[in-house]
Design a protein around this motif. Sequence first.
Motif, PDB file in Angstrom:
ATOM      1  N   THR A   1      71.295  58.065  31.075  1.00  0.00           N
ATOM      2  CA  THR A   1      69.965  57.404  31.601  1.00  0.00           C
ATOM      3  C   THR A   1      69.745  56.291  30.841  1.00  0.00           C
ATOM      4  O   THR A   1      70.164  55.782  29.891  1.00  0.00           O
ATOM      5  CB  THR A   1      68.735  58.451  31.251  1.00  0.00           C
ATOM      6  OG1 THR A   1      68.735  58.747  30.016  1.00  0.00           O
ATOM      7  CG2 THR A   1      69.297  59.865  31.771  1.00  0.00           C
ATOM      8  N   ALA A   2      68.700  55.312  31.447  1.00  0.00           N
ATOM      9  CA  ALA A   2      68.231  54.293  30.789  1.00  0.00           C
ATOM     10  C   ALA A   2      67.730  54.434  29.572  1.00  0.00           C
ATOM     11  O   ALA A   2      67.889  53.701  28.437  1.00  0.00           O
ATOM     12  CB  ALA A   2      67.109  53.535  31.725  1.00  0.00           C
ATOM     13  N   ASP A   3      66.838  55.636  29.279  1.00  0.00           N
ATOM     14  CA  ASP A   3      66.474  55.997  27.926  1.00  0.00           C
ATOM     15  C   ASP A   3      67.646  56.336  26.895  1.00  0.00           C
ATOM     16  O   ASP A   3      67.453  55.667  25.669  1.00  0.00           O
ATOM     17  CB  ASP A   3      65.420  57.290  28.012  1.00  0.00           C
ATOM     18  CG  ASP A   3      64.913  57.626  26.727  1.00  0.00           C
ATOM     19  OD1 ASP A   3      64.302  56.636  26.243  1.00  0.00           O
ATOM     20  OD2 ASP A   3      65.207  58.796  26.248  1.00  0.00           O
ATOM     21  N   GLU A   4      68.545  56.884  27.184  1.00  0.00           N
ATOM     22  CA  GLU A   4      69.704  57.023  26.623  1.00  0.00           C
ATOM     23  C   GLU A   4      70.472  55.877  26.145  1.00  0.00           C
ATOM     24  O   GLU A   4      70.789  55.723  25.009  1.00  0.00           O
ATOM     25  CB  GLU A   4      70.781  58.120  27.060  1.00  0.00           C
ATOM     26  CG  GLU A   4      70.201  59.418  27.215  1.00  0.00           C
ATOM     27  CD  GLU A   4      71.044  60.428  28.248  1.00  0.00           C
ATOM     28  OE1 GLU A   4      71.069  61.503  28.026  1.00  0.00           O
ATOM     29  OE2 GLU A   4      71.550  59.877  29.324  1.00  0.00           O
TER      30      GLU A   4
ATOM     31  N   THR B   1      69.182  52.777  26.051  1.00  0.00           N
ATOM     32  CA  THR B   1      68.492  51.967  25.120  1.00  0.00           C
ATOM     33  C   THR B   1      68.641  52.232  23.765  1.00  0.00           C
ATOM     34  O   THR B   1      68.291  51.338  22.709  1.00  0.00           O
ATOM     35  CB  THR B   1      67.050  51.819  25.433  1.00  0.00           C
ATOM     36  OG1 THR B   1      66.520  53.303  25.287  1.00  0.00           O
ATOM     37  CG2 THR B   1      66.744  51.436  26.770  1.00  0.00           C
ATOM     38  N   ARG B   2      69.012  53.545  23.357  1.00  0.00           N
ATOM     39  CA  ARG B   2      69.054  53.899  21.891  1.00  0.00           C
ATOM     40  C   ARG B   2      70.589  53.718  21.379  1.00  0.00           C
ATOM     41  O   ARG B   2      71.004  53.590  20.039  1.00  0.00           O
ATOM     42  CB  ARG B   2      69.085  55.544  21.768  1.00  0.00           C
ATOM     43  CG  ARG B   2      67.781  55.917  21.970  1.00  0.00           C
ATOM     44  CD  ARG B   2      67.331  57.343  21.714  1.00  0.00           C
ATOM     45  NE  ARG B   2      67.107  58.082  22.986  1.00  0.00           N
ATOM     46  CZ  ARG B   2      67.549  59.320  23.419  1.00  0.00           C
ATOM     47  NH1 ARG B   2      67.975  59.948  22.706  1.00  0.00           N
ATOM     48  NH2 ARG B   2      66.927  59.648  24.524  1.00  0.00           N
TER      49      ARG B   2
END
Length: 90
Positions: free
Chosen positions: A54-57, A59-60
């Motif tokens: 996912t985009a959130d994953e 970004t980390r």
Amino acid sequence: MSNDDYHFSDLTKVNSAELSKEERAEAIAQLNDTFRQTFSGGKVVGTQRIGALTADERTRIPDAVREFTGFQKGDSPYGERDFSELKVGA
């Protein structure tokens, strides 16, 4: 030696016959450390598996890569700190 000893513009030093095998491995390791911490002087690529996150994953990942220092002998058998496994938690 510190990360200040070798820079990407010093690649001729890394390939120098004057360096021992151990010194060459350390020089390459320092270049790899600098690239991993700055993403400067090379090309960052990702696998299909990273693209499937996912985009959130995703970004980390850059911060986790920059902060990673957990190389094990089996991960980097030549001492160049150029391969390992990194797990980024949810």
